[in-house]
Design a protein around this motif. Structure first.
Motif, PDB file in Angstrom:
ATOM      1  N   THR A  76      -0.726  -0.368  32.726  1.00 34.99           N
ATOM      2  CA  THR A  76       0.351  -0.390  33.154  1.00 34.99           C
ATOM      3  C   THR A  76       1.592  -1.382  32.453  1.00 34.99           C
ATOM      4  OG1 THR A  76      -0.227   0.264  35.560  1.00 34.99           O
ATOM      5  CG2 THR A  76       2.095  -0.590  34.988  1.00 34.99           C
ATOM      6  N   HIS A  77       1.204  -2.476  32.350  1.00 31.23           N
ATOM      7  CA  HIS A  77       1.763  -3.446  31.874  1.00 31.23           C
ATOM      8  C   HIS A  77       1.183  -4.120  30.652  1.00 31.23           C
ATOM      9  CE1 HIS A  77       4.071  -7.407  31.287  1.00 31.23           C
ATOM     10  NE2 HIS A  77       5.160  -6.495  31.628  1.00 31.23           N
ATOM     11  N   SER A  78       1.929  -4.136  29.458  1.00 26.14           N
ATOM     12  CA  SER A  78       1.159  -4.878  28.331  1.00 26.14           C
ATOM     13  C   SER A  78       2.160  -5.503  27.215  1.00 26.14           C
ATOM     14  CB  SER A  78       0.256  -3.742  27.523  1.00 26.14           C
ATOM     15  OG  SER A  78       1.139  -2.732  27.126  1.00 26.14           O
ATOM     16  N   LEU A  79       3.291  -5.790  27.582  1.00 23.01           N
ATOM     17  CA  LEU A  79       4.263  -6.216  26.803  1.00 23.01           C
ATOM     18  C   LEU A  79       4.351  -5.416  25.656  1.00 23.01           C
ATOM     19  CD1 LEU A  79       3.436 -10.045  27.327  1.00 23.01           C
ATOM     20  CD2 LEU A  79       5.807  -9.022  27.912  1.00 23.01           C
ATOM     21  N   ASP A  80       4.244  -6.116  24.260  1.00 24.36           N
ATOM     22  CA  ASP A  80       4.029  -5.137  23.029  1.00 24.36           C
ATOM     23  C   ASP A  80       2.674  -5.327  22.595  1.00 24.36           C
ATOM     24  OD1 ASP A  80       4.138  -7.523  21.759  1.00 24.36           O
ATOM     25  OD2 ASP A  80       5.650  -7.113  20.462  1.00 24.36           O
ATOM     26  N   MET A  81       1.568  -5.313  23.214  1.00 25.09           N
ATOM     27  CA  MET A  81       0.099  -5.187  22.838  1.00 25.09           C
ATOM     28  C   MET A  81       0.087  -3.789  22.619  1.00 25.09           C
ATOM     29  SD  MET A  81      -1.953  -8.033  25.076  1.00 25.09           S
ATOM     30  CE  MET A  81      -1.069  -7.627  26.795  1.00 25.09           C
ATOM     31  N   ALA A  82      -0.946  -3.681  21.863  1.00 21.18           N
ATOM     32  CA  ALA A  82      -1.261  -2.023  21.555  1.00 21.18           C
ATOM     33  C   ALA A  82      -2.108  -1.576  22.620  1.00 21.18           C
ATOM     34  CB  ALA A  82      -2.286  -2.355  19.957  1.00 21.18           C
ATOM     35  N   SER A  83      -1.841  -0.451  22.908  1.00 24.07           N
ATOM     36  CA  SER A  83      -2.414   0.468  23.824  1.00 24.07           C
ATOM     37  C   SER A  83      -2.529   1.814  23.610  1.00 24.07           C
ATOM     38  CB  SER A  83      -1.626   0.442  25.210  1.00 24.07           C
ATOM     39  OG  SER A  83      -0.515   1.085  25.146  1.00 24.07           O
ATOM     40  N   GLY A 298      11.268  -8.602  25.295  1.00 20.63           N
ATOM     41  CA  GLY A 298      11.440  -8.210  26.592  1.00 20.63           C
ATOM     42  C   GLY A 298      10.245  -7.931  27.741  1.00 20.63           C
ATOM     43  N   THR A 299      10.133  -8.503  28.556  1.00 25.93           N
ATOM     44  CA  THR A 299       8.853  -8.421  29.389  1.00 25.93           C
ATOM     45  C   THR A 299       8.283  -6.993  29.699  1.00 25.93           C
ATOM     46  OG1 THR A 299       9.635 -10.488  30.507  1.00 25.93           O
ATOM     47  CG2 THR A 299       7.913  -9.261  31.565  1.00 25.93           C
ATOM     48  N   PHE A 300       9.412  -6.042  29.741  1.00 28.41           N
ATOM     49  CA  PHE A 300       8.925  -4.591  29.984  1.00 28.41           C
ATOM     50  C   PHE A 300       9.108  -3.714  28.786  1.00 28.41           C
ATOM     51  CE2 PHE A 300      10.124  -6.771  34.264  1.00 28.41           C
ATOM     52  CZ  PHE A 300       8.688  -6.478  34.845  1.00 28.41           C
ATOM     53  N   ARG A 301       9.009  -4.229  27.716  1.00 28.80           N
ATOM     54  CA  ARG A 301       9.146  -3.229  26.646  1.00 28.80           C
ATOM     55  C   ARG A 301       7.833  -2.255  26.421  1.00 28.80           C
ATOM     56  NH1 ARG A 301       8.113  -8.449  25.115  1.00 28.80           N
ATOM     57  NH2 ARG A 301       6.834  -8.914  23.083  1.00 28.80           N
ATOM     58  N   GLY A 302       6.839  -2.842  27.298  1.00 28.58           N
ATOM     59  CA  GLY A 302       5.704  -2.039  27.075  1.00 28.58           C
ATOM     60  C   GLY A 302       5.293  -1.023  28.333  1.00 28.58           C
ATOM     61  N   ASN A 303       6.256  -0.229  28.679  1.00 26.76           N
ATOM     62  CA  ASN A 303       5.966   0.524  29.906  1.00 26.76           C
ATOM     63  C   ASN A 303       4.984   1.883  29.590  1.00 26.76           C
ATOM     64  OD1 ASN A 303       5.900   2.147  32.066  1.00 26.76           O
ATOM     65  ND2 ASN A 303       8.115   1.840  32.335  1.00 26.76           N
ATOM     66  N   ASN A 304       3.657   1.718  29.726  1.00 31.47           N
ATOM     67  CA  ASN A 304       2.589   2.402  29.368  1.00 31.47           C
ATOM     68  C   ASN A 304       2.829   3.795  30.281  1.00 31.47           C
ATOM     69  OD1 ASN A 304       0.681   1.073  27.282  1.00 31.47           O
ATOM     70  ND2 ASN A 304       1.513  -0.481  28.485  1.00 31.47           N
ATOM     71  N   MET A 305       3.042   3.747  31.581  1.00 33.84           N
ATOM     72  CA  MET A 305       3.307   5.015  32.364  1.00 33.84           C
ATOM     73  C   MET A 305       4.451   5.644  31.689  1.00 33.84           C
ATOM     74  SD  MET A 305       2.416   3.802  36.102  1.00 33.84           S
ATOM     75  CE  MET A 305       3.663   2.327  36.123  1.00 33.84           C
ATOM     76  N   ALA A 306       5.330   5.150  31.263  1.00 32.50           N
ATOM     77  CA  ALA A 306       6.588   6.022  30.243  1.00 32.50           C
ATOM     78  C   ALA A 306       5.974   6.565  29.194  1.00 32.50           C
ATOM     79  CB  ALA A 306       7.789   5.147  30.444  1.00 32.50           C
ATOM     80  N   PHE A 307       5.095   5.897  28.428  1.00 27.32           N
ATOM     81  CA  PHE A 307       4.611   6.505  27.435  1.00 27.32           C
ATOM     82  C   PHE A 307       3.681   7.530  27.380  1.00 27.32           C
ATOM     83  CE2 PHE A 307       4.308   1.668  25.602  1.00 27.32           C
ATOM     84  CZ  PHE A 307       5.489   1.902  24.720  1.00 27.32           C
TER      85      PHE A 307
END
Length: 432
Positions: A76-83, A298-307
């Protein structure tokens, strides 16, 4: 029951709330272009989350992908780590959107909202050029944080900052003075040429090709082309804010495509997430991508559900007939609005905007607000725009079917009649 729940809103939520005042009911369910409230009333949604729901509510294929991802314990949340979700989105965005349009941009995830992408665009423009000033345009709206507010024209919203908003210069937008013989860019160009103008060479120009909150003002293609030409001559970067007008809202994925211009930076948010989940992109020409790691974050720049939902949403754009269908529906809206203007001259209307981002500007004070008010009573959700709410606007989902579109337009005509009657406008002038 609805009244009791609205009492809770009135008692506990800040007075800054706005849309609940225009749409005073408690919604419980939504699907496509329809919403339902606690009383079971069905509403047609021609508001689309102010452009954040271009594909409607709970689009089935996106919902399926999202549910599967959550049940599979996807990140769900990963900052800007790779997913895997991010990688899938980047690949599909590049393959389906950028490559077919011969565009090459680095994709930045600045944070989840429109104002985040604008803030990052202003910062990188200043960093790369070493200049401080940004040129914006009258009636522009770019967000509610300090940098974005500094390039926003609305005086009420600007006052909310509580401090001076500096390092920006406002120029007149296309047709701002309602004089077709005057090219407002002559004014801009003169400021650049004259050392006595008090205007330094700016880092960038930021603009919306169709100004949403500012009144559905659509710039002419030749005006946009000249903006780009002037900027190239003076080494000024071009930032297009496509947060509301992009992702198909004006008929093409990017609103600037018909003008053939090549912005240096593009701001996207709202419907880029597909499902209404927060997501924003800043597209930066590769040579301008001069950030140091973590220089903007930004803390929520990695919104994986939105991806996940954004990737699925791009499936629509794999089929070239989808874009054509938007343009066909836009033609229907254009013809309808022109008919309303001719049929009900007492509202003193003129059509604004393009694509599925259109409305009618009424010179009768308060008329557009009355139309939106009566539309809600008839269970059609729509809003107004402009500095004095002088435009009632239509933002149906871009994938709405023909029956839904025609149903909404029929309700709108009845709402126009209601507004005329409530304001005692001259019904004799209405052509039967």
């Amino acid at each position: 029951m609805t009244t009791n729940n609205l009492d809770i809103i009135n008692e506990l939520e800040s007075s800054v709330r706005s849309y609940v005042r225009s749409f005073p009911t408690v919604f419980t369910k939504a699907q496509g272009y329809k919403m339902w409230d606690e009383a079971g009333k069905e509403y047609l949604d021609f508001f689309s989350g102010a452009g954040a729901l271009n594909y409607g509510h709970n689009e089935p294929s996106m919902k399926k992908k999202l549910v599967e991802y959550i049940l599979d314990d996807g990140i769900t949340h990963s900052l800007d780590m790779a997913s895997t979700a991010k990688i899938d989105f980047l690949n599909k965005f590049n393959d389906v959107i950028l490559k077919p349009r011969n565009m090459e941009y680095k994709v930045m995830f600045p944070g989840p909202t429109g104002t985040n992408t604008v803030e990052s665009a202003l910062k990188i423009a200043r960093k790369v050029t070493g200049r401080t000033d940004i040129v914006s345009f009258t009636n522009g709206f770019h967000g509610m944080t300090i940098g974005s507010l500094s390039v926003t024209g609305n005086s009420m919203k600007r006052r909310g900052a509580g401090i001076p908003l500096n390092n920006t210069v406002t120029m007149p937008y296309d047709n701002f003075v309602n004089d077709e013989s005057m090219d407002t860019l002559d004014y801009f160009e003169r400021f650049l040429e004259d050392n006595g103008s008090g205007v330094a060479i700016p880092a960038a120009v930021i603009l919306e090709t169709v100004q949403g909150e500012g009144g559905i003002n659509a710039a002419r293609m030749e005006w946009l082309q000249r903006v780009e030409k002037i900027c190239r001559e003076w080494g000024i970067l071009v930032i297009i804010d496509d947060v509301q007008a992009g992702v198909g809202r004006t008929g093409t994925f990017f609103s600037f495509e018909p003008a053939g211009i090549k912005p240096d930076i593009v701001c996207l948010s709202k419907s880029i997430g597909g499902y209404g989940l927060p997501l924003a992109l800043t597209l930066i020409k590769p040579e301008l991508d001069q950030w140091k790691p973590g220089e903007h974050n930004g803390t929520f720049r990695g919104n994986n559900m939105a991806f996940v939902t954004a990737t699925e949403a791009l499936t629509y754009w794999e089929d070239p007939t989808f874009e054509k269908s938007i343009q066909d529906k836009a033609d229907t809206v254009t013809a309808f609005l022109d008919d309303m203007i001719e049929k009900y001259p007492a509202m003193e209307g003129r059509r604004k905007g393009r694509g599925l981002m259109q409305g009618i500007h009424s010179d009768v004070e308060g008329f557009s607000e009355k139309v939106a008010e009566h539309a809600f009573k008839r269970q059609l959700i729509m809003e107004t725009a402009g500095g004095h709410d002088e435009v009632f606007k239509l933002f149906p989902p871009i994938n709405i079917d023909e029956d839904g579109l025609q149903s909404g337009l029929a309700v709108l005509e009845e709402s126009i009649k209601d507004a005329m009657e409530s304001m005692n406008l001259d019904k004799e002038t209405a052509k039967q």
